[in-house]
Scaffold this motif. Sequence first.
Motif, PDB file in Angstrom:
ATOM      1  N   ALA A  40      37.801  40.432  39.659  1.00 50.34           N
ATOM      2  CA  ALA A  40      37.422  39.017  39.524  1.00 50.34           C
ATOM      3  C   ALA A  40      36.927  38.425  40.837  1.00 50.34           C
ATOM      4  O   ALA A  40      35.956  37.657  40.857  1.00 50.34           O
ATOM      5  CB  ALA A  40      38.606  38.204  38.996  1.00 50.34           C
ATOM      6  N   SER A  52      29.903  34.901  36.432  1.00 49.82           N
ATOM      7  CA  SER A  52      31.044  35.815  36.240  1.00 49.82           C
ATOM      8  C   SER A  52      31.670  35.607  34.862  1.00 49.82           C
ATOM      9  O   SER A  52      32.017  36.577  34.168  1.00 49.82           O
ATOM     10  CB  SER A  52      32.100  35.594  37.320  1.00 49.82           C
ATOM     11  OG  SER A  52      31.601  35.934  38.588  1.00 49.82           O
ATOM     12  N   ASN A  56      31.637  38.322  31.900  1.00 53.15           N
ATOM     13  CA  ASN A  56      32.966  38.726  31.448  1.00 53.15           C
ATOM     14  C   ASN A  56      33.061  38.845  29.928  1.00 53.15           C
ATOM     15  O   ASN A  56      33.881  39.607  29.406  1.00 53.15           O
ATOM     16  CB  ASN A  56      33.997  37.714  31.971  1.00 53.15           C
ATOM     17  CG  ASN A  56      35.416  38.140  31.698  1.00 53.15           C
ATOM     18  OD1 ASN A  56      35.763  39.305  31.820  1.00 53.15           O
ATOM     19  ND2 ASN A  56      36.260  37.198  31.319  1.00 53.15           N
ATOM     20  N   VAL A  92      39.905  38.700  34.323  1.00 50.24           N
ATOM     21  CA  VAL A  92      38.795  38.017  35.006  1.00 50.24           C
ATOM     22  C   VAL A  92      38.815  36.527  34.708  1.00 50.24           C
ATOM     23  O   VAL A  92      38.722  35.693  35.614  1.00 50.24           O
ATOM     24  CB  VAL A  92      37.436  38.633  34.587  1.00 50.24           C
ATOM     25  CG1 VAL A  92      36.280  37.803  35.152  1.00 50.24           C
ATOM     26  CG2 VAL A  92      37.329  40.081  35.071  1.00 50.24           C
ATOM     27  N   SER A  93      38.958  36.172  33.436  1.00 49.93           N
ATOM     28  CA  SER A  93      38.864  34.755  33.058  1.00 49.93           C
ATOM     29  C   SER A  93      40.027  33.934  33.611  1.00 49.93           C
ATOM     30  O   SER A  93      39.843  32.785  34.024  1.00 49.93           O
ATOM     31  CB  SER A  93      38.798  34.611  31.534  1.00 49.93           C
ATOM     32  OG  SER A  93      39.963  35.131  30.925  1.00 49.93           O
ATOM     33  N   ASN A  95      41.416  34.256  36.375  1.00 52.71           N
ATOM     34  CA  ASN A  95      41.177  34.010  37.796  1.00 52.71           C
ATOM     35  C   ASN A  95      39.973  33.107  38.032  1.00 52.71           C
ATOM     36  O   ASN A  95      40.033  32.154  38.803  1.00 52.71           O
ATOM     37  CB  ASN A  95      40.957  35.340  38.526  1.00 52.71           C
ATOM     38  CG  ASN A  95      42.250  36.061  38.828  1.00 52.71           C
ATOM     39  OD1 ASN A  95      43.316  35.677  38.367  1.00 52.71           O
ATOM     40  ND2 ASN A  95      42.167  37.116  39.607  1.00 52.71           N
ATOM     41  N   VAL A  96      38.860  33.423  37.375  1.00 55.16           N
ATOM     42  CA  VAL A  96      37.604  32.728  37.668  1.00 55.16           C
ATOM     43  C   VAL A  96      37.553  31.352  37.000  1.00 55.16           C
ATOM     44  O   VAL A  96      37.003  30.405  37.569  1.00 55.16           O
ATOM     45  CB  VAL A  96      36.391  33.593  37.232  1.00 55.16           C
ATOM     46  CG1 VAL A  96      35.076  32.870  37.524  1.00 55.16           C
ATOM     47  CG2 VAL A  96      36.418  34.940  37.946  1.00 55.16           C
TER      48      VAL A  96
END
Length: 451
Positions: A40, A52, A56, A92-93, A95-96
Amino acid sequence: MNKTWQERTGVPLEDNMILLLWSFTVSAYPLGGLAGAVVAGPMAIMLGRKMSLLVNNIFVIIAAVLSGFSQMAKSFEMIMVSRFFTGVNAGVSMNVQPMYLAESAPKKLRGAVALTSASFTALGLVLGQVVGLRELLGGEESWPFLLASNAVPALIQLMALPWFPESPRYLLIDHGDRESCVSALQKLRGNSDLGAELEEMLAEQAAAKGQRAKKPWELFQNPAVRWQLVSIIVLSSAMQLCGNDSMYFYAAYVFQEAGIPQDKIPYVVIGTGSCELITSVTCNMIIDYAGRRPLLLGGYIFMAGWAVVFMVALSQQTRISWMPYLSMACIFAYILSFGIGPAGVTGVLPTELFDQMSRPAAYMICGSLLWFNLFLVGTAFPFIVKSLGHFCYVPFLVVCVCTALYIGLFLPETKGKSFLEISEEFRKWNFKAQSHAALYKGPEEIKSTVL
C-alpha cells in the motif's frame, strides 16, 4: 473440501488434513491483508492515493471471479487464492483510504471524513451477515454468489471515484503541482475561501522541501518520529489484541446457552455487527467534538471492565440461570465499546501523527501490525481457550488496561490541529532528553578555593 477431494481421487480426506486445509483457507485472508498493507505504501507514493484505490479494485474482481466459478470448476484451491486476493484488497484499502480522505478533508472535519472508512467497513460487515443468511445467498447452491458479491462495491467505486480529485496534499507536496492542488481544492470546497488552507499546505511543503518519501525502516532510525511510531505500534497492535474479534467466536455459544433456538442464532448475530455499525456512525458524528483521545481512552477502559464481567459470567454460566443473559449483554457491550473509539479512531491517527513524507511508511507499519495480529489472535485463541477456559479474556484484559494507560499518559489530542502543529507537539516529546541536556552545561571551572 472432502466431497470435492473424494470426487477427484475416490478417497476421503483424513480429519487432520481437512482441519489443515480449512486453516489454510481461513488464514489466506489475513496473509493477503498483510501483503496488501506492505504494498500500500509504495502504491500510494508512486500511483497517488486516488489511483491506488482504483487499481486496488483489480484484486477484488479477480477474487470474485475465482470464488464465483470455484463450484463449477470443483476447486477449493480457487477459494483459497480468492481469499488471499480479497485480503490484499482489504490491506491496501484500509491503508490508502483513510490517508486519501484525511488529506482531502478540511481540518475541522478531518476526523469525521476519515472515519467514514471505518463506518462503511462496519456496514459491509452487517450486509455480509444479512446476505449470508440461508434464505438469501447462504444456501448450498448460492454460496458462490455470496463469495463473489464483494465485486459489487468494487464496481461502484470504479464508476464513481474517477469523478473525484486526487488528494490536494499529494499533488502539492509530493509532486509540487500547485495548479492541480488548487483545482482539486476548488472541486472539494466549492466557492469557499481557500487562502488559509492553501497557506497551511504551502507551510507543509516548505517543511518537507528536499525530503523524499521515507521507507518503513527509516522511521525506526529517525528520532524525530520516535513517539509517533511508538503510538501507532501500541494502538495498531491493541486494536487486534483487545479481543473484539474473539467475541464473535463466543457469540453463537453464548446465545445458545441463553435459550435462543439454533435456527434463530444467525439473526441475533446480525445484532453484533449492527452494534459495531451504530457505534461507528456515532463515533463519526462526535469525533471532531469529543476528540480522539477521550474516545480511545473510554473505549479501552470500558472494554477492560466488560472483560472482567464477561469472565465472571462465563464461569457461572451453568450455576446461575440468568448468567447466560449477562454474557450476552457483555458481548454487545464489548463490541459497542470497541466501535465507539478504537475501531475507527486508530485508522485516522497515522495520517495525523506523521508528515506527508512519512505517512505512507507509517501506514505500512500500522497495517502490517493489524493483519499480523489478526492472524496471531485467530491462530492462538483456540489454544488460549483450551488453557485458560472461562478466564480466556485475561490476556485481552491486560492489553486493554495497558493501552488505556499509554493513551492517558502519552498520547496528545490532535482534534482541530494542523499537521504541523501536531508534529511540533510531538517534537517536544521526541527531543525532551536533548533539551534537558542543553539546559545543563556541566560544572563551571572553580576559580577559588575559599570556602
